[in-house]
Design a protein around this motif. Structure first.
Motif, mmCIF file in Angstrom:
data_model
loop_
_atom_site.group_PDB
_atom_site.id
_atom_site.type_symbol
_atom_site.label_atom_id
_atom_site.label_comp_id
_atom_site.label_asym_id
_atom_site.label_seq_id
_atom_site.Cartn_x
_atom_site.Cartn_y
_atom_site.Cartn_z
ATOM 1 N N VAL A 76 46.645 -119.765 88.771
ATOM 2 C CA VAL A 76 46.210 -119.399 87.564
ATOM 3 C C VAL A 76 45.270 -117.791 88.207
ATOM 4 C CG1 VAL A 76 45.660 -119.165 85.192
ATOM 5 C CG2 VAL A 76 45.281 -121.543 86.459
ATOM 6 N N PRO A 77 46.649 -116.783 87.854
ATOM 7 C CA PRO A 77 46.212 -115.222 88.125
ATOM 8 C C PRO A 77 45.899 -115.009 87.164
ATOM 9 C CG PRO A 77 48.604 -115.370 87.903
ATOM 10 C CD PRO A 77 48.186 -117.233 88.294
ATOM 11 N N GLY A 78 44.545 -114.225 87.206
ATOM 12 C CA GLY A 78 43.969 -113.532 86.162
ATOM 13 C C GLY A 78 43.590 -115.043 85.471
ATOM 14 N N CYS A 79 42.825 -115.946 85.126
ATOM 15 C CA CYS A 79 42.683 -116.534 84.678
ATOM 16 C C CYS A 79 41.436 -116.885 83.925
ATOM 17 C CB CYS A 79 41.888 -117.893 85.943
ATOM 18 S SG CYS A 79 40.349 -117.656 87.156
ATOM 19 N N GLY A 80 40.932 -115.892 83.623
ATOM 20 C CA GLY A 80 39.690 -115.314 82.767
ATOM 21 C C GLY A 80 38.324 -116.110 82.756
ATOM 22 N N ARG A 81 38.025 -117.076 81.816
ATOM 23 C CA ARG A 81 37.094 -117.726 82.052
ATOM 24 C C ARG A 81 37.480 -120.000 82.369
ATOM 25 N NH1 ARG A 81 32.321 -117.146 79.671
ATOM 26 N NH2 ARG A 81 33.112 -115.729 78.092
ATOM 27 N N GLY A 82 38.823 -119.253 83.303
ATOM 28 C CA GLY A 82 38.886 -120.708 83.833
ATOM 29 C C GLY A 82 39.453 -121.741 82.933
ATOM 30 N N VAL A 83 39.556 -121.733 82.095
ATOM 31 C CA VAL A 83 40.089 -122.830 81.085
ATOM 32 C C VAL A 83 41.331 -123.765 81.439
ATOM 33 C CG1 VAL A 83 38.497 -122.614 79.210
ATOM 34 C CG2 VAL A 83 41.529 -121.838 79.170
ATOM 35 N N ASP A 84 42.374 -122.872 81.639
ATOM 36 C CA ASP A 84 43.795 -123.487 81.994
ATOM 37 C C ASP A 84 43.679 -123.735 83.472
ATOM 38 O OD1 ASP A 84 45.389 -122.415 79.866
ATOM 39 O OD2 ASP A 84 44.546 -120.546 80.625
ATOM 40 N N VAL A 85 42.813 -123.718 84.437
ATOM 41 C CA VAL A 85 42.155 -124.025 85.813
ATOM 42 C C VAL A 85 42.035 -125.266 85.702
ATOM 43 C CG1 VAL A 85 41.362 -123.673 87.761
ATOM 44 C CG2 VAL A 85 41.439 -122.052 86.961
ATOM 45 N N LEU A 86 40.686 -125.662 85.015
ATOM 46 C CA LEU A 86 40.184 -126.981 84.584
ATOM 47 C C LEU A 86 41.441 -127.897 84.477
ATOM 48 C CD1 LEU A 86 36.537 -125.339 83.451
ATOM 49 C CD2 LEU A 86 37.374 -126.320 85.896
ATOM 50 N N LEU A 87 42.431 -127.216 83.066
ATOM 51 C CA LEU A 87 43.694 -128.593 81.959
ATOM 52 C C LEU A 87 44.564 -128.687 83.657
ATOM 53 C CD1 LEU A 87 44.945 -129.062 79.858
ATOM 54 C CD2 LEU A 87 45.930 -127.099 79.462
ATOM 55 N N LEU A 88 44.659 -127.948 84.562
ATOM 56 C CA LEU A 88 45.365 -127.999 85.443
ATOM 57 C C LEU A 88 44.883 -129.464 86.650
ATOM 58 C CD1 LEU A 88 46.958 -124.394 85.778
ATOM 59 C CD2 LEU A 88 48.089 -127.192 85.894
ATOM 60 N N ALA A 89 43.506 -128.509 86.985
ATOM 61 C CA ALA A 89 42.792 -129.647 87.242
ATOM 62 C C ALA A 89 42.794 -131.384 86.522
ATOM 63 C CB ALA A 89 41.269 -129.627 88.025
ATOM 64 N N GLY A 90 42.528 -131.643 85.228
ATOM 65 C CA GLY A 90 42.836 -132.762 84.900
ATOM 66 C C GLY A 90 44.295 -133.389 85.218
#
Length: 281
Positions: A76-90
């Protein structure tokens, strides 16, 4: 150095710092103020895409060329606070979030530490993927070296409110860079949530107007200048050109059932669109 940040007028701040684009974004993060692009939650359109279009995107765990289970990588480039990164890990992906700001990376780590329960495992047999946040310049390879991922090493790249953050003059570079990061077809899929689609193309940004046709033009001709008319709309003659040899192909395009509130019009209709891109087979 970037001029003093102004979170109340981000277009003006970015215009003043057009020569130092990433520094300008970083300085906004450093203010610690309530930042208007921070949605606070993952976009529901991403979760729906991972479920409803799994036949295209694939599961997070797939066999590699030797038939051994392989946990796929998502960026996730430009991931901000990382919420979408954590969703993808889920969902089971080894998920990587890239930001240009040290303050943003700290915000990501805090989100991961304090809200883990908000990102449950979606499939027990796959489990949760690893989460990595890294600071760097999207267009530079040093962050790839830091995390130990080669070029063309990401099976999924998710782009939301990243494309629209760039001045349109940077879009040829944006498209070319995705071809350098995305894994070969059919494993590699770029997921774009197209926003804001109905904004006047001549209006200042970010966010800059991001009509669906602009994705077609730039991803169909990565690294090449795209012809726009005096209204800021991609010229039809350009859209009819054959894609370049480096092009990414749009394989799915749809209107999501739900998205962040900023993606709805005044009538309550979803204006955002979702597209999935990959190298031609």
């Amino acid at each position: 150095m970037a001029a003093p940040p102004n979170t109340k007028d981000i277009p003006a701040h970015m215009a003043l710092n057009s020569a130092n684009y990433f520094d300008a974004w970083s300085s906004l993060w450093d203010t610690g103020d309530d930042l208007p692009w921070d949605r606070g939650l993952p976009n529901p359109a991403l979760a729906d895409a991972l479920i409803q279009h799994q036949a295209t995107i694939g599961k997070a765990m797939m066999p590699n060329e030797h038939g051994q289970p392989y946990r796929r990588k998502a960026l996730v480039p430009g991931c901000g606070r990382g919420v979408d990164v954590l969703l993808l890990a889920g969902f089971g992906f080894d998920a990587y979030g890239l930001e240009c700001s040290a303050s943003a990376i700290e915000a990501c780590k805090q989100e991961a530490a304090t809200h883990q329960d908000s990102y449950p495992v979606r499939e027990a047999t796959i489990g949760k993927g690893a989460v990595t946040f890294v600071q760097g310049d999207f267009f530079d390879d040093s962050w790839l070296q830091e995390i130990g991922v080669p070029r063309n090493g990401f099976d999924v790249i998710y782009d939301y409110a990243f494309y629209c953050a760039f001045n349109p003059s940077m879009r040829p570079q944006w498209a070319l860079r995705h071809t350098q990061l995305l894994a070969p077809s059919p494993a590699g899929n770029l997921i774009c949530i197209e926003f804001p689609r109905s904004k006047d193309p001549k209006a200042p940004g970010p966010p800059f107007s991001s009509a669906s046709e602009t994705y077609l033009a730039h991803l169909g001709h990565p690294g090449k200048e795209v012809a726009y008319d005096d209204r800021g709309i991609v010229e039809q003659d350009f859209l009819q050109r054959a894609p370049s040899s480096a092009a990414l192909e749009r394989v799915v395009h749809w209107q999501p059932e739900q998205t962040h509130k900023h993606g709805y019009n005044a009538a309550g209709e979803v204006e955002d669109r979702v597209s999935i891109w990959r190298r031609p087979a």
